[in-house]
Design an enzyme around this catalytic site. Structure first.
Site, PDB file in Angstrom:
ATOM      1  N   GLN A 228       0.830  -1.209   0.000  1.00 13.66           N
ATOM      2  CA  GLN A 228       0.000   0.000   0.000  1.00 13.66           C
ATOM      3  C   GLN A 228       0.858   1.250   0.000  1.00 13.66           C
ATOM      4  OE1 GLN A 228      -3.464  -0.388   2.964  1.00 13.66           O
ATOM      5  NE2 GLN A 228      -1.982  -1.851   3.755  1.00 13.66           N
TER       6      GLN A 228
ATOM      7  N   CYS B 133       3.645   4.127  -0.959  1.00 13.66           N
ATOM      8  CA  CYS B 133       4.092   4.815  -2.173  1.00 13.66           C
ATOM      9  C   CYS B 133       5.481   5.420  -1.977  1.00 13.66           C
ATOM     10  CB  CYS B 133       3.091   5.877  -2.593  1.00 13.66           C
ATOM     11  SG  CYS B 133       2.716   7.100  -1.321  1.00 13.66           S
TER      12      CYS B 133
ATOM     13  N   HIS C 169      -0.984   1.738  -4.581  1.00 14.97           N
ATOM     14  CA  HIS C 169      -1.305   3.164  -4.461  1.00 14.97           C
ATOM     15  C   HIS C 169      -0.281   4.042  -5.145  1.00 14.97           C
ATOM     16  CE1 HIS C 169      -3.714   1.940  -0.639  1.00 14.97           C
ATOM     17  NE2 HIS C 169      -4.374   1.714  -1.744  1.00 14.97           N
TER      18      HIS C 169
ATOM     19  N   CYS D  40       4.263   8.999 -18.900  1.00 13.27           N
ATOM     20  CA  CYS D  40       3.610   9.647 -20.036  1.00 13.27           C
ATOM     21  C   CYS D  40       2.565   8.668 -20.549  1.00 13.27           C
ATOM     22  CB  CYS D  40       4.626   9.966 -21.137  1.00 13.27           C
ATOM     23  SG  CYS D  40       3.834  10.610 -22.642  1.00 13.27           S
TER      24      CYS D  40
ATOM     25  N   CYS E 257       7.462  12.628 -26.757  1.00 12.46           N
ATOM     26  CA  CYS E 257       6.307  13.173 -27.492  1.00 12.46           C
ATOM     27  C   CYS E 257       5.911  14.573 -27.045  1.00 12.46           C
ATOM     28  CB  CYS E 257       5.112  12.224 -27.373  1.00 12.46           C
ATOM     29  SG  CYS E 257       4.404  12.145 -25.703  1.00 12.46           S
TER      30      CYS E 257
ATOM     31  N   SER F 265       0.205  -3.381   8.787  1.00 15.73           N
ATOM     32  CA  SER F 265      -1.016  -2.810   8.227  1.00 15.73           C
ATOM     33  C   SER F 265      -2.209  -3.164   9.102  1.00 15.73           C
ATOM     34  CB  SER F 265      -1.254  -3.337   6.807  1.00 15.73           C
ATOM     35  OG  SER F 265      -2.508  -2.900   6.315  1.00 15.73           O
ATOM     36  N   SER F 266      -3.123  -2.205   9.271  1.00 15.22           N
ATOM     37  CA  SER F 266      -4.367  -2.471   9.991  1.00 15.22           C
ATOM     38  C   SER F 266      -5.372  -3.183   9.093  1.00 15.22           C
ATOM     39  CB  SER F 266      -4.980  -1.153  10.479  1.00 15.22           C
ATOM     40  OG  SER F 266      -5.383  -0.362   9.363  1.00 15.22           O
TER      41      SER F 266
ATOM     42  N   ASN G  83       1.549  -7.045  13.297  1.00 15.70           N
ATOM     43  CA  ASN G  83       1.228  -5.631  13.460  1.00 15.70           C
ATOM     44  C   ASN G  83       1.240  -5.282  14.943  1.00 15.70           C
ATOM     45  OD1 ASN G  83       0.522  -3.169  12.112  1.00 15.70           O
ATOM     46  ND2 ASN G  83      -1.533  -3.351  12.943  1.00 15.70           N
ATOM     47  N   LEU G  84       1.646  -4.072  15.271  1.00 18.50           N
ATOM     48  CA  LEU G  84       1.686  -3.645  16.665  1.00 18.50           C
ATOM     49  C   LEU G  84       0.295  -3.401  17.224  1.00 18.50           C
ATOM     50  CD1 LEU G  84       4.732  -1.211  16.747  1.00 18.50           C
ATOM     51  CD2 LEU G  84       4.512  -3.373  17.944  1.00 18.50           C
TER      52      LEU G  84
END
Length: 348
Positions: free
Chosen positions: A182, A184, A202, A210, A243, A284-285, A312-313
């Site tokens: 997830q 970026c 994401h 382009c 281009c 991740s949640s 996960n924490l």
């Protein structure tokens, strides 16, 4: 209070009789309704203050008020439990060393035994690179909900963490087949993970494309290309050298649907999920990922779905939706140093 009840009563009676109210009557009815709502709000405030006290500290009048307001009490108790649940979800839980060691051993065995392991990663694996997550105690959404400002972070200085490097090493040794991220921040690519083994759902803040060229022409930068882009506004201000068309970023914002083939690589992500027998979720949640049914093989019968491991924490309630046969939820640090060492011994 009696005036309010009286005004409301004769206004209702007049309307029931089919008689239209005069202007003075409408004003009186509106005032009566306003006062009724204000009385309800004041009663709710009083009940809330009383509920904050221990039962032994409440006076007879306060106990009587609670007994006469059962609906308000139920509503306030429901809201209290909801807030308590949200607070617990934000709490970070670290296992004791011995418990952590047992869970790491179980996880390493699952990884070695997997025929087709894929990994889903979230913002939690990048916090060690000084990149804030979203729903942690100091996460972006958490701070915004508290009305606090978010400190600026230069993501271009971030380096791949031990977790990123461990994942790349696991892929190199054939233990991990695909990574769906997830994030970026581009740290998976910088760790040496091959493009074909990665789906950045994401987007990547260091890649602009382009879309006028066929196939799309990619430009991988050493700087953040999203400085002047935003929701539904993706042009970066730079031009394609081939281009001359405007370049756009690859970021998928909330409320948008990703349309680029790369770096999103949805086709490879769905194919990997369909073959997976083990899914490992790191940092991740799953609040966002759970909305993508193709990643969870939900069309398969429960017994044929891949085993799910969550590192996960914070507690992830999203796993309840999965309903598969074997579920092991790890509430521990996603620093994979012990995990990597155990795997290395078993692999050799």
């Amino acid at each position: 209070s009696k005036w309010v009840e009286g005004a409301a009563g004769w206004a209702a009676a007049a309307m029931a009789a089919g008689r239209s109210l005069s202007r003075a009557e409408r004003k009186a009815a509106a005032r009566a309704e306003f006062l009724r709502q204000e009385e309800q709000r004041e009663r709710r405030r009083q009940v809330a203050r009383i509920l904050c006290k221990a039962a032994a500290e409440r006076s007879p009048d306060e106990a009587s008020l609670l007994a006469g307001s059962p609906e308000i009490v139920r509503d306030l108790e429901r809201l209290r439990k909801k807030r308590e649940g949200l607070r617990r979800r934000l709490e970070e839980v670290c296992d004791e060393p011995e418990e952590l060691k047992k869970k790491v051993s179980k996880l390493s065995l699952a990884v070695r035994s997997a025929k087709h392991l894929i990994i889903y990663t979230g913002a939690g694996i990048s916090t060690a690179a000084s990149i804030p997550d979203y729903r942690g105690p100091n996460g972006v959404w958490t701070m915004l909900q508290k009305g606090r400002s978010i400190r600026a972070t230069d993501l271009s200085e971030a380096e791949p963490t031990l977790t990123h490097m461990s994942i790349a090493c696991l892929h190199k040794h054939g233990l991990v087949h695909h990574v769906v991220s997830q994030n970026c921040d581009g740290l998976h690519l910088r760790s040496g993970l091959p493009r074909e083994a990665l789906s950045e759902l994401h987007g990547n803040m260091y890649i602009e494309v382009c879309t006028s060229c066929s196939p799309n022409r990619e430009y991988v930068r050493v700087f953040d290309v999203t400085e002047h882009t935003a929701l539904h506004r993706h042009q970066t201000g730079r031009m394609c050298h081939k281009c001359g068309a405007q370049l756009r970023d690859t970021i998928v914002h909330f409320g948008e649907k990703g349309i680029l083939q790369q770096p999103l690589n949805w086709e490879a992500a769905i194919e990997a999920a369909s073959k997976a027998d083990v899914i490992l979720c790191l940092g991740s949640s799953l609040k966002v990922l759970k909305k993508y049914p193709h990643l969870w093989c939900m069309s398969k019968p429960p017994r044929r779905r891949p085993k799910l491991y969550i590192v996960n924490l914070q507690v992830s309630l999203s796993c309840i939706v999965y309903r598969q046969s074997t579920l092991l939820c790890f509430q521990m640090l996603y620093d994979l140093s012990c995990f990597h060492v155990t795997l290395k011994r078993g692999h050799s």
